[in-house]
Scaffold this active site. Structure first.
Site, short mmCIF file in Angstrom:
data_model
loop_
_atom_site.label_atom_id
_atom_site.label_comp_id
_atom_site.label_asym_id
_atom_site.label_seq_id
_atom_site.Cartn_x
_atom_site.Cartn_y
_atom_site.Cartn_z
CG ASP A 233 -63.05 3.96 -0.54
OD1 ASP A 233 -63.85 4.29 0.42
OD2 ASP A 233 -63.54 3.38 -1.42
CB CYS B 111 -64.20 1.08 0.74
SG CYS B 111 -64.76 -0.88 0.63
CB THR C 175 -69.17 -2.80 -0.30
OG1 THR C 175 -68.12 -2.96 -0.89
CG2 THR C 175 -70.36 -2.14 -1.21
CG HIS D 293 -64.16 -19.34 15.86
ND1 HIS D 293 -65.04 -20.14 15.53
CD2 HIS D 293 -64.13 -19.10 17.15
CE1 HIS D 293 -65.94 -20.40 16.56
NE2 HIS D 293 -65.20 -19.80 17.73
CG HIS E 160 -60.62 -21.89 16.60
ND1 HIS E 160 -61.51 -22.41 15.94
CD2 HIS E 160 -60.86 -21.71 17.80
CE1 HIS E 160 -62.55 -22.28 16.83
NE2 HIS E 160 -62.35 -22.13 17.79
C1 RB5 Z 1 -66.28 3.25 -4.22
O1 RB5 Z 1 -67.28 3.96 -5.06
C2 RB5 Z 1 -66.63 2.01 -3.79
O2 RB5 Z 1 -66.69 1.21 -5.00
C3 RB5 Z 1 -65.75 1.59 -2.67
O3 RB5 Z 1 -65.94 2.30 -1.73
C4 RB5 Z 1 -66.12 0.11 -2.30
O4 RB5 Z 1 -67.38 -0.02 -1.76
C5 RB5 Z 1 -65.50 -1.09 -3.19
O5 RB5 Z 1 -65.42 -2.10 -2.61
#
Ligand code: RB5
Length: 145
Positions: A8, A65, A67, A98, A133
Site C-alpha cells: 500500500d 504496508c 506495519t 519451519h 515440521h
Molecule cells: C496505512 O495507514 C496503514 O494502516 C497500513 O499501511 C498498515 O500498517 C496496516 O496494517
C-alpha cells in the site's frame, strides 16, 4: 522462482527496494502495485498477491504496508497461504525452514530499507526443512480444508 509483490502507500518505498534486490538476485517478479503516494487499502494488494501464490501462478509473495500487520492478516485469509510477518533475519530463516511460509510481510514504518532487503534475501534463499515440521504444517492445511 517467480514472486508476486505488492504494497500500500505505507510500504511503497520498501517495495521498490525489494524489487531492486530481486533484480540483483535474478528473480522474476510481478508487481501488483500500488504505484501511488495517495492513500489506498492494503487488502486490495494483499489478496491479489496471495491469490497468485495460492493458484500457483507464482512461487512466493512479498507484501509491504506500514506495519506489515494488515497485509499479513489479509493474506492469511486466502486458502493455502502461510504469510509470515517478519522484522528480523532470524525469523526470516526460521519461517522458511519451519513453517514453509509462502508469503512474507514487512512494515516500512517498523524497519529500514537495508534490513528489509536482508530479510527478503534470506527468506527467498532459504529452503523448507520438512521432516518434523511437515506434520505441523499439515495440521494447518488439514484444518483449512
Ligand atoms: C496505512 O495507514 C496503514 O494502516 C497500513 O499501511 C498498515 O500498517 C496496516 O496494517
Amino acid at each position: 522462482m517467480k514472486v508476486a509483490i505488492g504494497s500500500d502507500h505505507g510500504g511503497v518505498n520498501i517495495k521498490e527496494e525489494i524489487k531492486q534486490q530481486m533484480e540483483e538476485m535474478g528473480i522474476e517478479f510481478d508487481d501488483v502495485g500500488c504505484e501511488c503516494d495517495t492513500s489506498v487499502d492494503y487488502p486490495d494488494y494483499a489478496i491479489p498477491v496471495a491469490e497468485k501464490v495460492a493458484k500457483g501462478e507464482v512461487d512466493r509473495g512479498i507484501l509491504v504496508c506500514g506495519t506489515g500487520i494488515g497485509m499479513s492478516i489479509a493474506a492469511n485469509k486466502v486458502k493455502g497461504i502461510r504469510c509470515a510477518l517478519v522484522h528480523d533475519t532470524f525469523s526470516a530463516k526460521a519461517t522458511r525452514e519451519h513453517n514453509n511460509s509462502n508469503v512474507l510481510a514487512m512494515g516500512e514504518r517498523v524497519i529500514g530499507a537495508g534490513l528489509a532487503r536482508e530479510i527478503a534475501k534470506i527468506w527467498l534463499e532459504t529452503e523448507y526443512e520438512g521432516g518434523r515440521h511437515e506434520r505441523r504444517v499439515s495440521k494447518i492445511t488439514e484444518y483449512e480444508a
